[in-house]
Each structure stands twice: as structure tokens, then as C-alpha cells.
Scaffold this motif. Structure first.
Motif, PDB file in Angstrom:
ATOM      1  N   GLU A 112     -37.756-129.057  64.235  1.00  0.00           N
ATOM      2  CA  GLU A 112     -37.147-129.846  65.314  1.00  0.00           C
ATOM      3  C   GLU A 112     -36.136-130.860  64.784  1.00  0.00           C
ATOM      4  OE1 GLU A 112     -41.064-131.866  64.234  1.00  0.00           O
ATOM      5  OE2 GLU A 112     -40.320-129.820  64.468  1.00  0.00           O
ATOM      6  N   HIS A 113     -36.107-131.055  63.466  1.00  0.00           N
ATOM      7  CA  HIS A 113     -35.149-131.966  62.832  1.00  0.00           C
ATOM      8  C   HIS A 113     -33.852-131.261  62.432  1.00  0.00           C
ATOM      9  CE1 HIS A 113     -38.013-135.343  62.106  1.00  0.00           C
ATOM     10  NE2 HIS A 113     -38.891-134.356  62.132  1.00  0.00           N
ATOM     11  N   ALA A 150     -41.573-135.895  76.262  1.00  0.00           N
ATOM     12  CA  ALA A 150     -41.195-137.305  76.348  1.00  0.00           C
ATOM     13  C   ALA A 150     -41.392-138.012  75.006  1.00  0.00           C
ATOM     14  CB  ALA A 150     -42.015-137.996  77.433  1.00  0.00           C
ATOM     15  N   ASN A 151     -42.509-137.731  74.335  1.00  0.00           N
ATOM     16  CA  ASN A 151     -42.780-138.366  73.044  1.00  0.00           C
ATOM     17  C   ASN A 151     -41.877-137.849  71.934  1.00  0.00           C
ATOM     18  OD1 ASN A 151     -44.830-139.982  74.080  1.00  0.00           O
ATOM     19  ND2 ASN A 151     -46.413-138.451  73.700  1.00  0.00           N
ATOM     20  N   PHE A 152     -41.248-136.719  72.173  1.00  0.00           N
ATOM     21  CA  PHE A 152     -40.346-136.124  71.178  1.00  0.00           C
ATOM     22  C   PHE A 152     -39.287-137.125  70.726  1.00  0.00           C
ATOM     23  CE2 PHE A 152     -36.511-133.730  70.057  1.00  0.00           C
ATOM     24  CZ  PHE A 152     -37.007-132.787  69.172  1.00  0.00           C
ATOM     25  N   TYR A 153     -38.837-137.972  71.623  1.00  0.00           N
ATOM     26  CA  TYR A 153     -37.709-138.848  71.323  1.00  0.00           C
ATOM     27  C   TYR A 153     -38.120-140.160  70.661  1.00  0.00           C
ATOM     28  CZ  TYR A 153     -35.073-135.401  73.790  1.00  0.00           C
ATOM     29  OH  TYR A 153     -34.498-134.197  74.156  1.00  0.00           O
ATOM     30  N   HIS A 155     -38.951-140.140  67.644  1.00  0.00           N
ATOM     31  CA  HIS A 155     -38.369-139.973  66.309  1.00  0.00           C
ATOM     32  C   HIS A 155     -36.856-139.843  66.403  1.00  0.00           C
ATOM     33  CE1 HIS A 155     -37.772-138.808  62.211  1.00  0.00           C
ATOM     34  NE2 HIS A 155     -39.064-138.888  61.978  1.00  0.00           N
ATOM     35  N   MET A 156     -36.136-140.711  65.707  1.00  0.00           N
ATOM     36  CA  MET A 156     -34.682-140.782  65.844  1.00  0.00           C
ATOM     37  C   MET A 156     -33.952-139.604  65.215  1.00  0.00           C
ATOM     38  SD  MET A 156     -33.856-144.840  65.377  1.00  0.00           S
ATOM     39  CE  MET A 156     -34.677-144.930  63.790  1.00  0.00           C
ATOM     40  N   THR A 157     -34.577-138.892  64.271  1.00  0.00           N
ATOM     41  CA  THR A 157     -33.873-137.788  63.633  1.00  0.00           C
ATOM     42  C   THR A 157     -34.237-136.432  64.238  1.00  0.00           C
ATOM     43  OG1 THR A 157     -35.522-137.452  61.880  1.00  0.00           O
ATOM     44  CG2 THR A 157     -33.772-139.069  61.466  1.00  0.00           C
ATOM     45  N   HIS A 158     -35.041-136.431  65.293  1.00  0.00           N
ATOM     46  CA  HIS A 158     -35.273-135.179  66.005  1.00  0.00           C
ATOM     47  C   HIS A 158     -33.959-134.715  66.629  1.00  0.00           C
ATOM     48  CE1 HIS A 158     -39.908-135.455  66.773  1.00  0.00           C
ATOM     49  NE2 HIS A 158     -39.597-135.130  65.521  1.00  0.00           N
ATOM     50  N   LYS A 159     -33.613-133.455  66.423  1.00  0.00           N
ATOM     51  CA  LYS A 159     -32.385-132.905  66.996  1.00  0.00           C
ATOM     52  C   LYS A 159     -32.626-132.424  68.420  1.00  0.00           C
ATOM     53  CE  LYS A 159     -29.993-133.584  63.313  1.00  0.00           C
ATOM     54  NZ  LYS A 159     -28.971-134.653  63.300  1.00  0.00           N
ATOM     55  N   LYS A 160     -33.491-131.432  68.549  1.00  0.00           N
ATOM     56  CA  LYS A 160     -33.836-130.901  69.859  1.00  0.00           C
ATOM     57  C   LYS A 160     -35.126-130.111  69.744  1.00  0.00           C
ATOM     58  CE  LYS A 160     -29.973-128.683  70.129  1.00  0.00           C
ATOM     59  NZ  LYS A 160     -28.851-127.840  70.624  1.00  0.00           N
TER      60      LYS A 160
END
Length: 236
Positions: A112-113, A150-153, A155-160
Motif C-alpha cells: 500500500e506504500h 478510514a484508518n488507512f490515512y 499513515h502519511m506514506t500510504h499511496k492507495k
């Protein structure tokens, strides 16, 4: 984490994982369910090894494994625990390996990064470097669960987030067979929407309405509070 861009941020990823991902003990407990794919292996690669939970579990199960990560703190911590880890970018490291030299590849909370182009190149290299008959195991965030999405975001380096069907397609396109998806990390029952209890004394006409209501609650729980993570497993 093993992302090409995270090293430019002045963040202590060890502390970040402790706060948002969970303790090493929690992660080891979860990853212990994955070890059967690597039993008896002698050259497993953990891409994005982080704090080394999988490497430690491998050691406990008599599996020879090594890890790579681009975060200095993570690698130093693994080395302090006597684990086999080094600071390397995944593509660069895989390109240096001999073809069909690995008998297992483990990638947990990494894809996901990555940018799509990097991920596609990574999976093709993984197929090239893996021996015939052995497994690649990739776990990531489940975007089909609204609470997980929702919790995915955080982390600031998560892309998608990557849809399970997309990741299955990418593995199949890279050459892997018997590709399957499994879902993990359920949300606790206390956090989910609650159904109305029924008993033998509930009047029949009320039961009919509550059956529909409870059915809809089950559907909503699946959408909002579904499994937080999933894994796609492929065999070469």
C-alpha cells in the motif's frame, strides 16, 4: 515499512508502529497464522521486515529467513535482536539475486506504500526469483471495510489501498498460480452494530420485521466493520 519515499521524512517509524500498528507481540501473534506457508524453507525473504516479527517467528520455527527494509532504525533493531536484516531497496536487492533462488517471499503491510509501476516490477521480480512450487504471501489493508479504509490515512506514506481482486490479478499476471485471498483482523463484536435479540416469546409479526432489520445490520457490519486486513497468496 519498505517504501521508496518514506526515508525522506523525519519520522521515527519504530515509534509510529508501536502507536498505530500494535506491539511486536500482537503482530507476532497475528503472523504466527501465516507460518505454515514457509515451514521447511531455507531461504525466505521478508520484504519490508520492519521490527522483525516475521524474522523472529521464522527463527522459532526453524525457517531460514532474512529481511530487507529501507529504514535504518528498523534494520538496527532487527540486528540488535540477532536477526538477519539489511538496509536495501526491494527492487535493487531482488535484481542482484539469482533466479529461482528463494523458497518463500513474505510482504506484510508494504504494497500500500508503493506506486503501481514499482509494485508491478516488484511482483515480476518476485516470480523470477522464487523457486517453482513455493509461495509468495502478501498482506495489506482491506479497503472493502469502511473502518479499515478510514484508518488507512493515518499513515502519511500510504499511496492507495489495493482492492483484493486487483492484487489477485497482478499476481496472476506475474505468473503465479493457485492465487487466493484470505481475510484477517476482524473488528471486535463490541465495536460492530448490534442486532436486536429474539426469543420464543417475541410475537410473530414483530419477528418478521426484526428479521429484516437484523439482516440489514449484518450487511452493514460487513461493509462498515469488515476484516481490517487481507492477504493474497500465490504459488509459483
Amino acid at each position: 515499512f519498505n517504501t521508496p519515499n518514506s526515508s525522506g521524512l523525519d519520522i521515527n517509524y519504530f515509534r509510529f508502529e508501536e502507536q498505530f500498528r500494535g506491539s511486536r507481540e500482537d503482530i507476532k501473534h497475528r503472523q504466527s497464522n501465516f507460518m505454515n506457508y514457509f515451514l521447511g524453507c531455507s531461504n525466505v525473504l521478508d520484504i519490508g521486515c520492519g521490527r522483525g516479527e516475521f524474522l523472529e517467528l521464522s527463527k522459532e520455527h526453524g525457517i531460514a529467513a532474512r529481511g530487507i527494509d529501507i529504514d535504518d532504525t528498523m534494520v538496527d533493531y532487527c540486528l540488535s535482536k540477532g536477526l538477519n536484516a539489511e538496509k536495501e531497496d526491494a527492487l535493487s536487492y531482488l535484481e542482484k539475486l539469482g533466479d529461482r533462488s528463494l523458497d518463500g517471499i513474505f510482504i506484510d503491510q508494504v504494497v500500500e506504500h508503493l506506486e503501481p509501476d514499482y509494485l508491478i516490477k516488484l511482483l515480476k521480480l518476485c516470480f523470477q526469483k522464487l523457486k517453482y512450487g513455493y509461495y509468495i504471501f502478501i498482506e495489506t489493508v482491506n479497503p472493502l471495510s469502511l473502518v479499515s479504509f478510514a484508518n488507512f490515512y493515518i499513515h502519511m506514506t500510504h499511496k492507495k489501498p489495493i482492492h483484493p481482486e486487483t492484487l489477485k490479478f497482478l499476481l496472476t499476471s506475474s505468473g503465479f498460480r493457485d492465487v487466493d485471498a484470505k481475510f484477517f483482523s476482524p473488528v471486535s463484536e463490541e465495536s460492530r452494530l448490534q442486532k436486536v435479540p429474539l426469543d420464543d416469546h417475541t410475537e410473530k409479526w414483530i419477528v418478521q420485521y426484526l428479521d429484516i432489520y437484523n439482516y440489514n445490520i449484518d450487511k452493514l457490519n460487513g461493509i462498515i466493520y469488515g476484516a481490517q486486513d487481507y492477504a493474497v497468496i500465490g504459488k509459483k
